[in-house]
Design a protein around this motif. Structure first.
Motif, PDB file in Angstrom:
ATOM      1  N   LEU A  33       0.829  -1.207   0.000  1.00 36.21           N
ATOM      2  CA  LEU A  33       0.000   0.000   0.000  1.00 36.21           C
ATOM      3  C   LEU A  33       0.861   1.254   0.000  1.00 36.21           C
ATOM      4  O   LEU A  33       0.484   2.270  -0.599  1.00 36.21           O
ATOM      5  CB  LEU A  33      -0.930   0.002   1.215  1.00 36.21           C
ATOM      6  CG  LEU A  33      -1.941  -1.134   1.289  1.00 36.21           C
ATOM      7  CD1 LEU A  33      -2.665  -1.110   2.630  1.00 36.21           C
ATOM      8  CD2 LEU A  33      -2.924  -1.049   0.147  1.00 36.21           C
ATOM      9  N   ARG A  34       2.023   1.181   0.650  1.00 35.15           N
ATOM     10  CA  ARG A  34       2.924   2.336   0.655  1.00 35.15           C
ATOM     11  C   ARG A  34       3.538   2.563  -0.723  1.00 35.15           C
ATOM     12  O   ARG A  34       3.832   3.690  -1.098  1.00 35.15           O
ATOM     13  CB  ARG A  34       4.013   2.160   1.708  1.00 35.15           C
ATOM     14  CG  ARG A  34       3.493   2.291   3.128  1.00 35.15           C
ATOM     15  CD  ARG A  34       4.617   2.342   4.159  1.00 35.15           C
ATOM     16  NE  ARG A  34       5.371   1.113   4.245  1.00 35.15           N
ATOM     17  CZ  ARG A  34       5.044   0.060   4.998  1.00 35.15           C
ATOM     18  NH1 ARG A  34       3.949   0.095   5.745  1.00 35.15           N
ATOM     19  NH2 ARG A  34       5.797  -1.012   5.025  1.00 35.15           N
ATOM     20  N   VAL A  35       3.724   1.500  -1.496  1.00 39.74           N
ATOM     21  CA  VAL A  35       4.297   1.607  -2.839  1.00 39.74           C
ATOM     22  C   VAL A  35       3.274   2.155  -3.828  1.00 39.74           C
ATOM     23  O   VAL A  35       3.579   3.037  -4.627  1.00 39.74           O
ATOM     24  CB  VAL A  35       4.824   0.233  -3.320  1.00 39.74           C
ATOM     25  CG1 VAL A  35       5.247   0.272  -4.781  1.00 39.74           C
ATOM     26  CG2 VAL A  35       5.987  -0.234  -2.447  1.00 39.74           C
ATOM     27  N   ALA A  36       2.055   1.610  -3.774  1.00 40.16           N
ATOM     28  CA  ALA A  36       1.018   2.003  -4.735  1.00 40.16           C
ATOM     29  C   ALA A  36      -0.348   1.811  -4.109  1.00 40.16           C
ATOM     30  O   ALA A  36      -0.637   0.743  -3.566  1.00 40.16           O
ATOM     31  CB  ALA A  36       1.127   1.157  -6.001  1.00 40.16           C
ATOM     32  N   SER A  37      -1.177   2.833  -4.188  1.00 41.78           N
ATOM     33  CA  SER A  37      -2.531   2.765  -3.646  1.00 41.78           C
ATOM     34  C   SER A  37      -3.504   3.416  -4.617  1.00 41.78           C
ATOM     35  O   SER A  37      -3.115   4.246  -5.432  1.00 41.78           O
ATOM     36  CB  SER A  37      -2.619   3.477  -2.301  1.00 41.78           C
ATOM     37  OG  SER A  37      -1.864   2.801  -1.333  1.00 41.78           O
ATOM     38  N   VAL A  38      -4.759   3.026  -4.491  1.00 47.75           N
ATOM     39  CA  VAL A  38      -5.808   3.636  -5.303  1.00 47.75           C
ATOM     40  C   VAL A  38      -6.501   4.703  -4.476  1.00 47.75           C
ATOM     41  O   VAL A  38      -6.468   4.668  -3.246  1.00 47.75           O
ATOM     42  CB  VAL A  38      -6.821   2.585  -5.808  1.00 47.75           C
ATOM     43  CG1 VAL A  38      -6.123   1.527  -6.636  1.00 47.75           C
ATOM     44  CG2 VAL A  38      -7.587   1.951  -4.672  1.00 47.75           C
ATOM     45  N   SER A  39      -7.128   5.621  -5.165  1.00 53.84           N
ATOM     46  CA  SER A  39      -7.930   6.651  -4.505  1.00 53.84           C
ATOM     47  C   SER A  39      -9.392   6.252  -4.609  1.00 53.84           C
ATOM     48  O   SER A  39      -9.851   5.827  -5.674  1.00 53.84           O
ATOM     49  CB  SER A  39      -7.733   8.002  -5.188  1.00 53.84           C
ATOM     50  OG  SER A  39      -6.402   8.418  -5.061  1.00 53.84           O
ATOM     51  N   ALA A  40     -10.102   6.401  -3.518  1.00 51.27           N
ATOM     52  CA  ALA A  40     -11.530   6.099  -3.515  1.00 51.27           C
ATOM     53  C   ALA A  40     -12.250   7.145  -4.355  1.00 51.27           C
ATOM     54  O   ALA A  40     -12.223   8.325  -4.048  1.00 51.27           O
ATOM     55  CB  ALA A  40     -12.059   6.084  -2.092  1.00 51.27           C
TER      56      ALA A  40
END
Length: 112
Positions: A33-40
């Protein structure tokens, strides 16, 4: 029932399963999650690592639409099947995971 959908199909799935706001369940590990996350965007986002899900299952509403997300779609497929077996009414696996999300939905999400 479990559906398979690509990230590019998520917007239509969200609309089809309203008016109750669907949940995107990201089952990746905290370091991912720290590397890549989506936005709601049009959905609520929850993050529960796959290994913690059995102990945290009561945090989820079985009557709410849930789309599961991981890195490439395999962990989320297992989680989606797990949720269906536990009586969740509307479950989808986001095939291709966040890697496909980056390619199809939001190129600003880093690939790893």
């Amino acid at each position: 029932m479990m559906e398979q959908l690509r990230p590019a199909e998520l917007a239509d799935w969200l609309i089809a399963h309203g008016p109750r706001q669907p949940l995107v369940l990201d089952v990746r590990e905290p370091w991912e999650l720290r590397v890549a996350s989506v936005s709601a965007d049009g959905f609520e986002l929850a993050t529960i690592p796959m290994g913690e899900l059995p102990a945290r299952l009561d945090e989820l509403d079985p009557s709410r639409p849930v789309a599961c997300l991981c890195h490439h779609g395999m962990r989320s497929l297992h989680v989606a099947a797990f949720l269906v077996q536990r009586g969740f009414a509307c479950v989808a696996n986001i095939s291709g995971g966040i890697d496909a999300w980056s390619q199809e939905r939001d190129p600003g999400v880093p690939r790893y």
